[in-house]
Design a protein around this motif. Structure first.
Motif, PDB file in Angstrom:
ATOM      1  N   ILE A 242      16.520  27.603  31.411  1.00 41.18           N
ATOM      2  CA  ILE A 242      15.608  27.176  32.467  1.00 41.18           C
ATOM      3  C   ILE A 242      15.041  28.455  33.073  1.00 41.18           C
ATOM      4  O   ILE A 242      15.795  29.358  33.454  1.00 41.18           O
ATOM      5  CB  ILE A 242      16.313  26.329  33.528  1.00 41.18           C
ATOM      6  N   VAL A 243      13.716  28.536  33.145  1.00 38.62           N
ATOM      7  CA  VAL A 243      13.034  29.754  33.591  1.00 38.62           C
ATOM      8  C   VAL A 243      12.320  29.478  34.907  1.00 38.62           C
ATOM      9  O   VAL A 243      11.518  28.544  35.009  1.00 38.62           O
ATOM     10  CB  VAL A 243      12.038  30.247  32.530  1.00 38.62           C
ATOM     11  N   ALA A 244      12.602  30.295  35.915  1.00 42.79           N
ATOM     12  CA  ALA A 244      11.946  30.161  37.213  1.00 42.79           C
ATOM     13  C   ALA A 244      10.617  30.900  37.204  1.00 42.79           C
ATOM     14  O   ALA A 244      10.546  32.053  36.786  1.00 42.79           O
ATOM     15  CB  ALA A 244      12.844  30.716  38.319  1.00 42.79           C
ATOM     16  N   ASP A 245       9.574  30.237  37.685  1.00 41.44           N
ATOM     17  CA  ASP A 245       8.257  30.860  37.821  1.00 41.44           C
ATOM     18  C   ASP A 245       7.826  30.796  39.283  1.00 41.44           C
ATOM     19  O   ASP A 245       7.864  31.792  39.999  1.00 41.44           O
ATOM     20  CB  ASP A 245       7.246  30.172  36.905  1.00 41.44           C
TER      21      ASP A 245
ATOM     22  N   VAL B 111      19.493  29.907  37.254  1.00 44.69           N
ATOM     23  CA  VAL B 111      18.674  29.752  36.044  1.00 44.69           C
ATOM     24  C   VAL B 111      18.985  30.886  35.080  1.00 44.69           C
ATOM     25  O   VAL B 111      19.535  31.922  35.463  1.00 44.69           O
ATOM     26  CB  VAL B 111      17.166  29.743  36.374  1.00 44.69           C
ATOM     27  N   ALA B 112      18.574  30.685  33.828  1.00 42.75           N
ATOM     28  CA  ALA B 112      18.824  31.700  32.809  1.00 42.75           C
ATOM     29  C   ALA B 112      17.754  32.771  32.780  1.00 42.75           C
ATOM     30  O   ALA B 112      18.014  33.905  32.368  1.00 42.75           O
ATOM     31  CB  ALA B 112      18.929  31.045  31.437  1.00 42.75           C
ATOM     32  N   GLY B 113      16.534  32.420  33.208  1.00 43.81           N
ATOM     33  CA  GLY B 113      15.437  33.364  33.083  1.00 43.81           C
ATOM     34  C   GLY B 113      14.470  33.310  34.240  1.00 43.81           C
ATOM     35  O   GLY B 113      14.467  32.350  35.022  1.00 43.81           O
TER      36      GLY B 113
ATOM     37  N   GLY C 151      21.091  40.168  34.837  1.00 39.12           N
ATOM     38  CA  GLY C 151      21.514  39.322  33.734  1.00 39.12           C
ATOM     39  C   GLY C 151      20.547  38.233  33.336  1.00 39.12           C
ATOM     40  O   GLY C 151      20.884  37.376  32.508  1.00 39.12           O
ATOM     41  N   PHE C 152      19.334  38.239  33.886  1.00 38.94           N
ATOM     42  CA  PHE C 152      18.350  37.245  33.512  1.00 38.94           C
ATOM     43  C   PHE C 152      17.691  37.585  32.182  1.00 38.94           C
ATOM     44  O   PHE C 152      17.527  38.762  31.841  1.00 38.94           O
ATOM     45  CB  PHE C 152      17.232  37.166  34.565  1.00 38.94           C
ATOM     46  N   ARG C 153      17.265  36.565  31.467  1.00 36.00           N
ATOM     47  CA  ARG C 153      16.307  36.761  30.390  1.00 36.00           C
ATOM     48  C   ARG C 153      14.928  36.837  31.035  1.00 36.00           C
ATOM     49  O   ARG C 153      14.649  36.141  32.018  1.00 36.00           O
ATOM     50  CB  ARG C 153      16.393  35.623  29.376  1.00 36.00           C
TER      51      ARG C 153
END
Length: 354
Positions: free
Chosen positions: A234-237, A253-255, A280-282
């Protein structure tokens, strides 16, 4: 003061209608192109761009009103990487938000300093040319229309599909019928937890690679619950606007999706991407529907990203600038030209105001 700024407002038209869940403006976009010159370096001009995004509280009026304050904060910037970092810090101290306005000045300063020093922007920042390929984004439309656009974009190694309506699964299935590569799904805040959880099995079935910003900003509880329920990143924008937003997203979230127009330009994006990696995020490097000026500036920091979505200029019917090229693998080529390496295309119509 020896530094001078001029700006132009451009109304850009999309090649195809481009609608997202939180906006019905499918025909075009507004952006501000800037030029910065410095009396100390006659004949050299730095190009910049700031996308006008009402979602983040910016209009042509707010951005142009912010320019004098930001320019005064920059002062006579030292033409070096350290000087650019100090200029960015000075703009942040002068105004709390206004990421688009800061971006327009920051990009132009990087282009100018690169030209002064004879260095491309990525090298000025100490970054390399090994960058991921860009995906290509398809806006919301009837499933068969989106599928036809996917077929035309089949050369791209991944497609980003805008969702957030009743036809989400039908659209993804239609795209899957013509395209076998990775699909990245972006809901632009439109889903609820119930919708997202119900769609997870279909996301796996359709081999979706990631889900971007399913929920409204700052719903960390919803984001965290969804991430805990799936192996899909799940990527935060919209929840990750500036570097200050990153700490709250750790373990949620992961990214994160970093965009120059949100965070304030090349320098802030570099720092935000590096901080995100440290946490540690993508990392996802995104864009608005910008010209080649904004995309070239973004490409300069793309070596810090795991995923790249730098296709804004490719969505335009006419890009007012040239010089930025994709290679056969859909990677933006970072050359040896000083600064951004882009220039105005004289054949394209001019700005609507100045």
């Amino acid at each position: 003061m020896t530094i001078h700024l001029s700006h132009e407002v451009f109304e850009l038209t999309f090649a195809d209608p481009f609608r997202i869940a939180r906006s019905d403006n499918a025909r075009g976009a507004t952006t501000i192109l800037t030029e910065i010159s410095d009396d100390r370096f006659p004949g050299l001009v730095g190009l910049g761009e700031g996308y006008v995004e009402a979602y983040y509280g910016e209009t042509v009026g707010t951005m142009t009103a912010a320019f004098p304050t930001l320019l005064a904060a920059v002062g006579d910037a030292d033409p070096s990487a350290a000087g650019l970092e100090r200029a960015g810090a000075a703009m942040d101290a002068a105004l709390r938000w206004n990421g688009g306005a800061k971006c327009a000045i920051d990009i132009a300063l990087h282009d100018l300093v690169g030209k002064v020093l004879g260095e491309p922007v990525h090298r000025l920042l100490g970054l390399g040319t090994d960058i991921p390929p860009t995906d290509f984004t398809l806006g919301i439309d009837a499933p068969d229309v989106v599928a036809e656009r996917a077929r035309r974009a089949a050369r791209f190694p991944a497609l980003k599909i805008k969702v957030g309506g009743p036809d989400d699964i039908a659209t993804l299935e239609a795209v899957r019928s013509v395209y076998t590569g990775p699909l990245r799904v972006d809901a632009n805040t439109a889903w609820t937890p119930e919708i997202a959880m119900a769609l997870l099995p279909d996301m796996a079935r359709l081999r979706v690679e990631l889900i971007e910003q399913p929920f409204p900003p700052r719903r960390y509880d919803w984001l965290g619950d969804l991430q805990a329920s799936t192996d899909l990143p799940i990527v935060a924008d919209e929840s990750a606007v500036t570097i200050e937003d990153l700490d709250a997203l750790v373990g949620v979230v992961a990214g994160v999706n970093v965009k120059l127009a949100k965070c304030g330009g090349v320098g802030p994006a570099k720092r935000m991407l590096e901080r995100a990696r440290d946490l540690g995020f993508r990392t996802f490097l995104g864009c608005m529907e910008e010209t080649s000026v904004g995309i070239a500036a973004s490409a300069a920091v793309a070596s810090l990203a795991d995923w790249v979505d730098l296709d804004g200029n490719l969505l335009l019917a006419d890009d007012p600038f040239e010089g930025l090229e994709l290679d056969a693998s859909c990677r933006w080529q970072l050359g040896v030209s000083a600064g951004l390496g882009v220039r105005r295309r004289m054949a394209v119509g001019g700005p609507v105001s100045r």
